[in-house]
Design a protein around this motif. Sequence first.
Motif, PDB file in Angstrom:
ATOM      1  N   PHE A 119      11.387   5.764  28.142  1.00  0.00           N
ATOM      2  CA  PHE A 119      11.444   5.613  29.589  1.00  0.00           C
ATOM      3  C   PHE A 119      11.233   4.148  29.954  1.00  0.00           C
ATOM      4  O   PHE A 119      10.839   3.320  29.135  1.00  0.00           O
ATOM      5  N   THR A 120      11.509   3.836  31.212  1.00  0.00           N
ATOM      6  CA  THR A 120      11.269   2.512  31.774  1.00  0.00           C
ATOM      7  C   THR A 120      10.158   2.620  32.801  1.00  0.00           C
ATOM      8  O   THR A 120      10.103   3.606  33.548  1.00  0.00           O
ATOM      9  N   VAL A 121       9.266   1.638  32.843  1.00  0.00           N
ATOM     10  CA  VAL A 121       8.227   1.595  33.869  1.00  0.00           C
ATOM     11  C   VAL A 121       8.216   0.209  34.494  1.00  0.00           C
ATOM     12  O   VAL A 121       8.318  -0.797  33.782  1.00  0.00           O
ATOM     13  N   GLU A 122       8.153   0.155  35.799  1.00  0.00           N
ATOM     14  CA  GLU A 122       8.040  -1.116  36.507  1.00  0.00           C
ATOM     15  C   GLU A 122       7.038  -0.972  37.640  1.00  0.00           C
ATOM     16  O   GLU A 122       6.874   0.116  38.207  1.00  0.00           O
ATOM     17  N   LYS A 123       6.389  -2.088  37.958  1.00  0.00           N
ATOM     18  CA  LYS A 123       5.402  -2.111  39.035  1.00  0.00           C
ATOM     19  C   LYS A 123       5.863  -3.072  40.132  1.00  0.00           C
ATOM     20  O   LYS A 123       6.441  -4.116  39.838  1.00  0.00           O
ATOM     21  N   PHE A 124       5.554  -2.704  41.376  1.00  0.00           N
ATOM     22  CA  PHE A 124       6.005  -3.464  42.534  1.00  0.00           C
ATOM     23  C   PHE A 124       4.810  -3.724  43.451  1.00  0.00           C
ATOM     24  O   PHE A 124       4.104  -2.777  43.818  1.00  0.00           O
ATOM     25  N   PRO A 125       4.562  -4.981  43.835  1.00  0.00           N
ATOM     26  CA  PRO A 125       3.448  -5.266  44.747  1.00  0.00           C
ATOM     27  C   PRO A 125       3.606  -4.497  46.053  1.00  0.00           C
ATOM     28  O   PRO A 125       4.703  -4.424  46.608  1.00  0.00           O
ATOM     29  N   ASN A 126       2.497  -3.915  46.527  1.00  0.00           N
ATOM     30  CA  ASN A 126       2.584  -3.144  47.772  1.00  0.00           C
ATOM     31  C   ASN A 126       1.199  -3.009  48.402  1.00  0.00           C
ATOM     32  O   ASN A 126       0.732  -1.897  48.667  1.00  0.00           O
ATOM     33  N   ASP A 127       0.520  -4.140  48.627  1.00  0.00           N
ATOM     34  CA  ASP A 127      -0.785  -4.094  49.290  1.00  0.00           C
ATOM     35  C   ASP A 127      -0.638  -3.454  50.665  1.00  0.00           C
ATOM     36  O   ASP A 127       0.350  -3.685  51.377  1.00  0.00           O
ATOM     37  N   LEU A 128      -1.636  -2.649  51.045  1.00  0.00           N
ATOM     38  CA  LEU A 128      -1.514  -1.814  52.232  1.00  0.00           C
ATOM     39  C   LEU A 128      -2.581  -2.176  53.266  1.00  0.00           C
ATOM     40  O   LEU A 128      -3.777  -2.105  52.974  1.00  0.00           O
ATOM     41  N   PRO A 129      -2.177  -2.549  54.481  1.00  0.00           N
ATOM     42  CA  PRO A 129      -3.156  -2.884  55.521  1.00  0.00           C
ATOM     43  C   PRO A 129      -3.630  -1.628  56.261  1.00  0.00           C
ATOM     44  O   PRO A 129      -2.819  -0.787  56.663  1.00  0.00           O
ATOM     45  N   PHE A 130      -4.941  -1.504  56.457  1.00  0.00           N
ATOM     46  CA  PHE A 130      -5.514  -0.383  57.193  1.00  0.00           C
ATOM     47  C   PHE A 130      -6.498  -0.883  58.236  1.00  0.00           C
ATOM     48  O   PHE A 130      -7.344  -1.744  57.933  1.00  0.00           O
ATOM     49  N   ASP A 131      -6.412  -0.331  59.454  1.00  0.00           N
ATOM     50  CA  ASP A 131      -7.539  -0.483  60.364  1.00  0.00           C
ATOM     51  C   ASP A 131      -8.576   0.570  59.974  1.00  0.00           C
ATOM     52  O   ASP A 131      -8.362   1.351  59.029  1.00  0.00           O
ATOM     53  N   LYS A 132      -9.697   0.599  60.695  1.00  0.00           N
ATOM     54  CA  LYS A 132     -10.773   1.498  60.256  1.00  0.00           C
ATOM     55  C   LYS A 132     -10.342   2.959  60.298  1.00  0.00           C
ATOM     56  O   LYS A 132     -10.581   3.723  59.339  1.00  0.00           O
ATOM     57  N   THR A 133      -9.684   3.357  61.381  1.00  0.00           N
ATOM     58  CA  THR A 133      -9.247   4.752  61.473  1.00  0.00           C
ATOM     59  C   THR A 133      -8.285   5.097  60.344  1.00  0.00           C
ATOM     60  O   THR A 133      -8.401   6.147  59.701  1.00  0.00           O
ATOM     61  N   GLY A 134      -7.330   4.203  60.082  1.00  0.00           N
ATOM     62  CA  GLY A 134      -6.365   4.452  59.022  1.00  0.00           C
ATOM     63  C   GLY A 134      -7.013   4.538  57.652  1.00  0.00           C
ATOM     64  O   GLY A 134      -6.630   5.370  56.820  1.00  0.00           O
ATOM     65  N   PHE A 135      -8.009   3.678  57.411  1.00  0.00           N
ATOM     66  CA  PHE A 135      -8.702   3.694  56.120  1.00  0.00           C
ATOM     67  C   PHE A 135      -9.450   5.009  55.922  1.00  0.00           C
ATOM     68  O   PHE A 135      -9.388   5.614  54.839  1.00  0.00           O
ATOM     69  N   ILE A 136     -10.154   5.465  56.955  1.00  0.00           N
ATOM     70  CA  ILE A 136     -10.887   6.724  56.848  1.00  0.00           C
ATOM     71  C   ILE A 136      -9.908   7.878  56.646  1.00  0.00           C
ATOM     72  O   ILE A 136     -10.101   8.729  55.772  1.00  0.00           O
ATOM     73  N   GLU A 137      -8.838   7.892  57.424  1.00  0.00           N
ATOM     74  CA  GLU A 137      -7.872   8.987  57.315  1.00  0.00           C
ATOM     75  C   GLU A 137      -7.172   8.992  55.963  1.00  0.00           C
ATOM     76  O   GLU A 137      -6.888  10.072  55.422  1.00  0.00           O
ATOM     77  N   ARG A 138      -6.900   7.808  55.409  1.00  0.00           N
ATOM     78  CA  ARG A 138      -6.282   7.762  54.082  1.00  0.00           C
ATOM     79  C   ARG A 138      -7.177   8.430  53.054  1.00  0.00           C
ATOM     80  O   ARG A 138      -6.692   9.198  52.204  1.00  0.00           O
ATOM     81  N   ASN A 139      -8.451   8.173  53.105  1.00  0.00           N
ATOM     82  CA  ASN A 139      -9.379   8.813  52.166  1.00  0.00           C
ATOM     83  C   ASN A 139      -9.489  10.313  52.421  1.00  0.00           C
ATOM     84  O   ASN A 139      -9.504  11.115  51.479  1.00  0.00           O
ATOM     85  N   LEU A 140      -9.527  10.712  53.692  1.00  0.00           N
ATOM     86  CA  LEU A 140      -9.673  12.123  54.021  1.00  0.00           C
ATOM     87  C   LEU A 140      -8.427  12.930  53.676  1.00  0.00           C
ATOM     88  O   LEU A 140      -8.500  14.147  53.506  1.00  0.00           O
ATOM     89  N   SER A 141      -7.271  12.267  53.548  1.00  0.00           N
ATOM     90  CA  SER A 141      -6.023  12.981  53.263  1.00  0.00           C
ATOM     91  C   SER A 141      -5.891  13.405  51.810  1.00  0.00           C
ATOM     92  O   SER A 141      -4.980  14.168  51.467  1.00  0.00           O
ATOM     93  N   SER A 142      -6.780  12.935  50.954  1.00  0.00           N
ATOM     94  CA  SER A 142      -6.678  13.241  49.525  1.00  0.00           C
ATOM     95  C   SER A 142      -7.103  14.675  49.239  1.00  0.00           C
ATOM     96  O   SER A 142      -7.962  15.237  49.928  1.00  0.00           O
ATOM     97  N   SER A 143      -6.524  15.257  48.213  1.00  0.00           N
ATOM     98  CA  SER A 143      -6.810  16.653  47.881  1.00  0.00           C
ATOM     99  C   SER A 143      -8.276  16.872  47.558  1.00  0.00           C
ATOM    100  O   SER A 143      -8.834  17.932  47.846  1.00  0.00           O
ATOM    101  N   TYR A 144      -8.917  15.867  46.967  1.00  0.00           N
ATOM    102  CA  TYR A 144     -10.307  16.003  46.531  1.00  0.00           C
ATOM    103  C   TYR A 144     -11.307  15.712  47.642  1.00  0.00           C
ATOM    104  O   TYR A 144     -12.504  15.915  47.477  1.00  0.00           O
ATOM    105  N   SER A 145     -10.836  15.204  48.776  1.00  0.00           N
ATOM    106  CA  SER A 145     -11.747  14.737  49.815  1.00  0.00           C
ATOM    107  C   SER A 145     -12.500  15.888  50.465  1.00  0.00           C
ATOM    108  O   SER A 145     -11.975  17.001  50.615  1.00  0.00           O
TER     109      SER A 145
END
Length: 250
Positions: A183-209
């Motif tokens: 197989f081939t694997v490649e990585k692509f830069p993709n830093d993600l900006p979050f405000d506080k609400t977005g950061f909390i919601e990103r964590n809460l959206s995880s299956s394990y949260s």
Amino acid sequence: MNNTGKFTGKAELYAKARPGYPQAMLDRIAQAAGIGAGSEVADIGAGTGIFSRALLTCGCRVYGVEPNADMRAVAERELADEQRFVPVAGTAEDTTLPGGSVDAVTVAQAFHWFDAEAFGQECRRILRPGGQVVLVWNSRIHNRDSVRENEAVLREFCPNFTGFSGGIAYLDDKIGGFFHQNFTVEKFPNDLPFDKTGFIERNLSSSYSLKPGDPRYEEYVAALEDLFDRCAQDGIYMQPNETVAYWGRP
């Protein structure tokens, strides 16, 4: 293990909080896997349709295979105006698609839930000759201090946490075996900006949260808020992230 219900009740939050994918990665897999105008693609574990939408911009007809009814309903709503999107109530191991019906198979943020051997058999059944499978993750960069601190919070409060992106750091054997080490694997830069609400919601959206009502939920959210306050600059936390794509034949 039946993982279908892990995101029940989280579909709206998932659709709101989960990020998209860099155009450079989409261009690369389109070229490498022959995904383009007129292609028919099975997007397996399509969730709320985030990656399916990206595929639609390439001109594909997309079969969004998703077993969770909550997630699939959001995808149907969000992509209701896309005539080339076909929602499918199926699983990775039993898509319900006809044999030899698609040019490529994609999986974004979901392969870690699959039975790799059974999924491989299903891919070989539904793919046309020469078709490839593309596995994609948005993955936090683990050696950054803020990511380590985020991980520490999750390990303290979330009993089901086993690592970011389904423990992608520990999936090498599963991925390699699925592709028969070719197989081939490649990585692509993709830093993600979050405000506080977005950061909390990103964590809460995880299956394990934790969910509201779970023991220590308020303490957990407070710990995430504290982490954001320590890491953010001018109200934005730039999460170190890369998009990782694997492709080959199963």
